[in-house]
Design an enzyme around this catalytic site. Sequence first.
Site, PDB file in Angstrom:
ATOM      1  N   LYS A  86      -5.652  11.850  22.490  1.00  0.00           N
ATOM      2  CA  LYS A  86      -4.810  11.778  21.286  1.00  0.00           C
ATOM      3  C   LYS A  86      -5.403  12.591  20.139  1.00  0.00           C
ATOM      4  O   LYS A  86      -4.682  13.329  19.451  1.00  0.00           O
ATOM      5  CB  LYS A  86      -4.624  10.321  20.854  1.00  0.00           C
ATOM      6  CG  LYS A  86      -3.902   9.451  21.870  1.00  0.00           C
ATOM      7  CD  LYS A  86      -3.611   8.060  21.336  1.00  0.00           C
ATOM      8  CE  LYS A  86      -4.873   7.257  21.067  1.00  0.00           C
ATOM      9  NZ  LYS A  86      -5.661   6.968  22.285  1.00  0.00           N
ATOM     10  N   ARG A 133      -1.190   0.144  17.757  1.00  0.00           N
ATOM     11  CA  ARG A 133      -1.679  -0.164  19.101  1.00  0.00           C
ATOM     12  C   ARG A 133      -0.939  -1.343  19.723  1.00  0.00           C
ATOM     13  O   ARG A 133      -1.068  -1.576  20.920  1.00  0.00           O
ATOM     14  CB  ARG A 133      -3.180  -0.491  19.059  1.00  0.00           C
ATOM     15  CG  ARG A 133      -4.070   0.708  18.755  1.00  0.00           C
ATOM     16  CD  ARG A 133      -5.527   0.290  18.714  1.00  0.00           C
ATOM     17  NE  ARG A 133      -6.397   1.411  18.363  1.00  0.00           N
ATOM     18  CZ  ARG A 133      -7.029   2.173  19.249  1.00  0.00           C
ATOM     19  NH1 ARG A 133      -6.889   1.926  20.531  1.00  0.00           N
ATOM     20  NH2 ARG A 133      -7.802   3.162  18.865  1.00  0.00           N
ATOM     21  N   ARG A 145     -18.561  12.525  27.600  1.00  0.00           N
ATOM     22  CA  ARG A 145     -18.482  12.907  26.189  1.00  0.00           C
ATOM     23  C   ARG A 145     -19.800  12.633  25.479  1.00  0.00           C
ATOM     24  O   ARG A 145     -20.443  11.614  25.702  1.00  0.00           O
ATOM     25  CB  ARG A 145     -17.355  12.140  25.492  1.00  0.00           C
ATOM     26  CG  ARG A 145     -17.209  12.489  24.021  1.00  0.00           C
ATOM     27  CD  ARG A 145     -15.917  11.962  23.443  1.00  0.00           C
ATOM     28  NE  ARG A 145     -15.833  10.501  23.455  1.00  0.00           N
ATOM     29  CZ  ARG A 145     -14.784   9.822  22.974  1.00  0.00           C
ATOM     30  NH1 ARG A 145     -13.737  10.486  22.494  1.00  0.00           N
ATOM     31  NH2 ARG A 145     -14.773   8.496  23.014  1.00  0.00           N
ATOM     32  N   ARG A 171     -21.729   7.435  22.986  1.00  0.00           N
ATOM     33  CA  ARG A 171     -21.303   6.213  22.335  1.00  0.00           C
ATOM     34  C   ARG A 171     -21.394   5.042  23.304  1.00  0.00           C
ATOM     35  O   ARG A 171     -21.189   5.193  24.517  1.00  0.00           O
ATOM     36  CB  ARG A 171     -19.862   6.358  21.839  1.00  0.00           C
ATOM     37  CG  ARG A 171     -19.738   7.205  20.602  1.00  0.00           C
ATOM     38  CD  ARG A 171     -18.318   7.585  20.255  1.00  0.00           C
ATOM     39  NE  ARG A 171     -17.313   6.573  20.588  1.00  0.00           N
ATOM     40  CZ  ARG A 171     -16.000   6.776  20.429  1.00  0.00           C
ATOM     41  NH1 ARG A 171     -15.565   7.939  19.967  1.00  0.00           N
ATOM     42  NH2 ARG A 171     -15.142   5.835  20.748  1.00  0.00           N
ATOM     43  N   ARG A 215     -11.969  -1.420  28.054  1.00  0.00           N
ATOM     44  CA  ARG A 215     -11.017  -0.893  27.060  1.00  0.00           C
ATOM     45  C   ARG A 215      -9.676  -0.569  27.704  1.00  0.00           C
ATOM     46  O   ARG A 215      -8.605  -0.855  27.144  1.00  0.00           O
ATOM     47  CB  ARG A 215     -11.601   0.350  26.385  1.00  0.00           C
ATOM     48  CG  ARG A 215     -12.833   0.075  25.536  1.00  0.00           C
ATOM     49  CD  ARG A 215     -13.576   1.355  25.207  1.00  0.00           C
ATOM     50  NE  ARG A 215     -12.816   2.235  24.334  1.00  0.00           N
ATOM     51  CZ  ARG A 215     -13.142   3.522  24.127  1.00  0.00           C
ATOM     52  NH1 ARG A 215     -14.180   4.058  24.754  1.00  0.00           N
ATOM     53  NH2 ARG A 215     -12.416   4.255  23.306  1.00  0.00           N
TER      54      ARG A 215
END
Length: 233
Positions: free
Chosen positions: A11, A89, A128, A161, A172
């Site tokens: 996104k 969300r 990432r 992260r 998640r």
Amino acid sequence: MVLLGPPGVGKGTQAALIEAAIDACHLSTGDLFRAAAASHVPPSPAMQAALAGIARGELASDGMVIALLRERVHCLTCPHGFLLDGFPRTAPQATVLEALLDEASVALDGAVYLQAPDAVIIERLSGRRVCRTCRRSHHLDHHPPCRSGCCDACGGQLYQRDDDVPAAIAVRLAHYARTTPALLAFYQQRGLLRTVDATGTPHDVFARAETTIGWRLGVQPPVTPARHPAQDA
């Protein structure tokens, strides 16, 4: 427009490409949380409550995120439009956004749902690495840094992260799968939902998004030669 989709689907990347195309105001709730957590400036009351909850391991509640958006409601009336990334969300958040837009006399043009298999998302997120200094993202496979562990933009330290490890990603995604059907139905019922295949490179995805919503980016949609343009009006 609002950009919908699970964490890691792209996104933020697509928002940046769309923002460059139409100069819209891009508001990412995730970026706001991360920037506030790293800032030395005292956060607003709404942000302070949200950060305290996140520090306790809680997901940001509807009330927290809505309060944060209300503090930035001016973004909804940007001259070139807005892109909301990470909000709404849930269906209750979408209901509140609809009311805020009504108050501002602004119409939502579309809800773009970026869709990709869980395996693709886990691979993207687990590779990432984010710069501690400028927050720029790299990827160990698709966009590796020139120097291992160092940001290409500022030379800052890259790190993974906590929520980008595979086990956390799975949690998640499971949470998103539970909450998203009602949200998608909300926009489907209003005729605003547009689904885009989010696999492939960012520019592949952007090209598909343009095919779906290109006329809203100021690009004329392609006309099938066998049809007269008037038939598509």
